[in-house]
Design a protein around this motif. Structure first.
Motif, PDB file in Angstrom:
ATOM      1  N   ARG A 228       0.874  -1.174   0.000  1.00  0.00           N
ATOM      2  CA  ARG A 228       0.000   0.000   0.000  1.00  0.00           C
ATOM      3  C   ARG A 228       0.916   1.231   0.000  1.00  0.00           C
ATOM      4  O   ARG A 228       2.071   1.155   0.444  1.00  0.00           O
ATOM      5  CB  ARG A 228      -0.927   0.011   1.210  1.00  0.00           C
ATOM      6  N   GLY A 229       0.408   2.343  -0.505  1.00  0.00           N
ATOM      7  CA  GLY A 229       1.166   3.585  -0.445  1.00  0.00           C
ATOM      8  C   GLY A 229       0.725   4.373   0.781  1.00  0.00           C
ATOM      9  O   GLY A 229      -0.458   4.414   1.096  1.00  0.00           O
ATOM     10  N   VAL A 230       1.672   4.966   1.471  1.00  0.00           N
ATOM     11  CA  VAL A 230       1.349   5.820   2.624  1.00  0.00           C
ATOM     12  C   VAL A 230       1.803   7.237   2.276  1.00  0.00           C
ATOM     13  O   VAL A 230       3.002   7.494   2.096  1.00  0.00           O
ATOM     14  CB  VAL A 230       2.033   5.317   3.912  1.00  0.00           C
ATOM     15  N   VAL A 274      -0.054   9.851   6.100  1.00  0.00           N
ATOM     16  CA  VAL A 274      -1.505   9.720   5.935  1.00  0.00           C
ATOM     17  C   VAL A 274      -1.783   8.386   5.249  1.00  0.00           C
ATOM     18  O   VAL A 274      -1.177   8.077   4.222  1.00  0.00           O
ATOM     19  CB  VAL A 274      -2.069  10.876   5.054  1.00  0.00           C
ATOM     20  N   GLU A 275      -2.710   7.598   5.809  1.00  0.00           N
ATOM     21  CA  GLU A 275      -3.054   6.294   5.210  1.00  0.00           C
ATOM     22  C   GLU A 275      -3.931   6.524   3.993  1.00  0.00           C
ATOM     23  O   GLU A 275      -5.150   6.354   4.025  1.00  0.00           O
ATOM     24  CB  GLU A 275      -3.753   5.395   6.234  1.00  0.00           C
ATOM     25  N   SER A 276      -3.284   6.934   2.911  1.00  0.00           N
ATOM     26  CA  SER A 276      -4.015   7.245   1.690  1.00  0.00           C
ATOM     27  C   SER A 276      -3.059   7.116   0.513  1.00  0.00           C
ATOM     28  O   SER A 276      -1.867   7.395   0.647  1.00  0.00           O
ATOM     29  CB  SER A 276      -4.531   8.688   1.774  1.00  0.00           C
ATOM     30  N   PRO A 315       6.294   3.132   0.086  1.00  0.00           N
ATOM     31  CA  PRO A 315       5.841   1.756  -0.172  1.00  0.00           C
ATOM     32  C   PRO A 315       5.853   0.929   1.122  1.00  0.00           C
ATOM     33  O   PRO A 315       6.905   0.743   1.729  1.00  0.00           O
ATOM     34  CB  PRO A 315       6.878   1.217  -1.166  1.00  0.00           C
ATOM     35  N   ALA A 316       4.668   0.442   1.530  1.00  0.00           N
ATOM     36  CA  ALA A 316       4.593  -0.290   2.798  1.00  0.00           C
ATOM     37  C   ALA A 316       3.897  -1.630   2.605  1.00  0.00           C
ATOM     38  O   ALA A 316       2.904  -1.728   1.873  1.00  0.00           O
ATOM     39  CB  ALA A 316       3.833   0.539   3.827  1.00  0.00           C
TER      40      ALA A 316
END
Ligand SMILES: Cc1cc2nc3c(=O)[nH]c(=O)nc-3n(C[C@H](O)[C@H](O)[C@H](O)COP(=O)(O)OP(=O)(O)OC[C@H]3O[C@@H](n4cnc5c(N)ncnc54)[C@H](O)[C@@H]3O)c2cc1C
Length: 365
Positions: A228-230, A274-276, A315-316
């Motif tokens: 996911r991207g943060v 930000v979790e987006s 990148p997470a």
């Protein structure tokens, strides 16, 4: 001498290309970016994907990052500090004149009213007794010591020196690695859809075969990896006459804000988390919060000019830990999250050692 194909020309991709080409391999790198350059400054940058490594402040903070990460990250980060120094020295010997690496420690700061929150963070940094022999502990500074080290900081701040911490000039380092990687074939404007042992599948062009395929596409490696991207946002300020020798980080119950001095009277202020996966330009809220916190620490920034704002995606993986996968013909490294600059050289060193061991195995079988 091997034929190596690399998908992704970010921090990992350029470091790998530079190192593998120096070791005599034939390296080809594919990236959808239009070229090796950093995205332009002086604009609101968002939207078009480009390496997160360009946006990063390049802080190498193994001690401070113990607040968000485990001891293994700190250990890898501490090892990377020495490796980045070596990379910078080799690039300098190769004719690169831009400053690429600075090591003067960093400061953690807290306003008096936030001392409780700061003590909780310091306690977390102390919860790694196994690291005590390997990493220096934060050193409290009294008012006089802080004024001597960094006279421009606001009086009355609580401060701790994190000895040995450093920074990489991220944009210049990425450029230098590309410029000085001899005999690397750079294929810009090329997107890799899928990576398998010995094969890169190029979008619209099909498979290209190599002895070793390397997947370092950051957030672009989905769906091969559950990434996911943060979102992270930074602001660049120009403040002639304002002096700061080392990166500083403000401990605050709501914000983790850092100010990183750069050559040319520039300061990078960051970073939101930000979790987006929204890559659009920096929000007003982040800009206001980051700049207010920065000015509270360094009051002379009041007359700074805002020269650039940038947003990008870290990148997470689901556990927020870096992940390396090696098998014959394939190397993947990803999930570097908020630590890509901090970890890249140590992860690359370990991955290349693992591949070399794998090559030796059949001979012993
Ligand atoms: C605001 C912000 C601040 C940060 N600050 C720090 C910091 O101070 N210290 C620190 O250690 N880290 C920091 N980071 C984290 C660091 O930038 C990342 O961990 C690091 O960039 C990850 O490196 P990477 O090579 O895996 O990915 P990236 O640097 O993102 O590179 C990935 C590359 O792959 C390419 N790519 C994507 N899709 C494809 C495809 N399909 N085919 C081929 N190529 C593709 C991209 O174009 C890109 O060039 C920060 C990140 C952000 C966003």
């Amino acid at each position: 001498m091997a034929r190596i194909g690399i998908a992704g020309a970010g921090v990992l991709g350029r470091l790998l290309a530079w190192q593998l080409s120096r070791a005599g391999h034939h390296v080809t790198v594919f990236d959808p970016a239009s070229g090796p350059e950093a995205p332009p400054t002086g604009q609101l940058v968002g939207g078009a994907p480009f390496a997160a490594g360009f946006t990063a402040a390049g802080m190498l903070s193994p001690i401070a990052e113990l607040d968000n990460a485990g001891p293994e990250i700190a250990r890898l980060g501490w090892r990377s500090l020495a490796l980045w120094r070596e990379v910078a020295e080799a690039l300098r010997a190769d004719g690169c004149r831009a400053p690429l690496f600075e090591q003067h420690g960093s400061l953690m700061l807290a306003h008096g009213s936030d001392l409780g929150a700061a003590r909780r963070v310091l306690a977390r940094l102390d919860t790694a007794p196994t690291l005590a022999a390997e990493l220096p502990a934060p050193q409290p500074l009294d008012r006089a010591a802080l004024a001597t080290l960094e006279p421009a900081l606001a009086p009355g701040l609580h401060a701790w020196l994190l000895p040995g911490e450093a920074q990489v000039m991220s944009r210049d380092m990425l450029s230098a690695l590309a410029v000085h990687a001899k005999n690397v074939h750079w294929c810009w404007g090329e997107r890799v859809e899928r990576v398998a042992p010995g094969v890169l599948h190029l979008m619209g062009e099909g498979p290209v075969r190599f002895d070793l395929a390397i997947d370092v596409r950051g957030v672009g490696a989905t769906p091969d990896l559950p990434l996911r991207g943060v979102r992270g946002e930074v602001i660049w300020l120009h403040a002639p006459g304002v002096t700061l020798q080392r990166p500083v980080r403000l401990l605050h119950p709501r914000h983790r804000v850092y100010i990183v001095p750069r050559p040319g009277d520039l300061f990078v202020v960051g970073a939101s988390e930000v979790e987006s996966e929204d890559r659009s330009p920096v929000s007003l809220r982040s800009a206001v919060e980051l700049m207010a916190a920065a000015q509270s620490v360094l009051p002379e920034l009041a007359e700074a000019r805002i020269v650039h704002m940038e947003a990008n995606l870290r990148p997470a993986l689901p556990d927020n830990e870096p992940h390396t996968h090696t098998e014959p013909g394939l190397l993947r490294i990803n999930g570097l999250f908020r630590h890509g600059w901090l970890l890249a050289p140590a992860l690359v060193q370990d991955a290349l050692a693992a591949l070399a061991d794998m090559e030796k195995e059949p001979a012993h079988a």
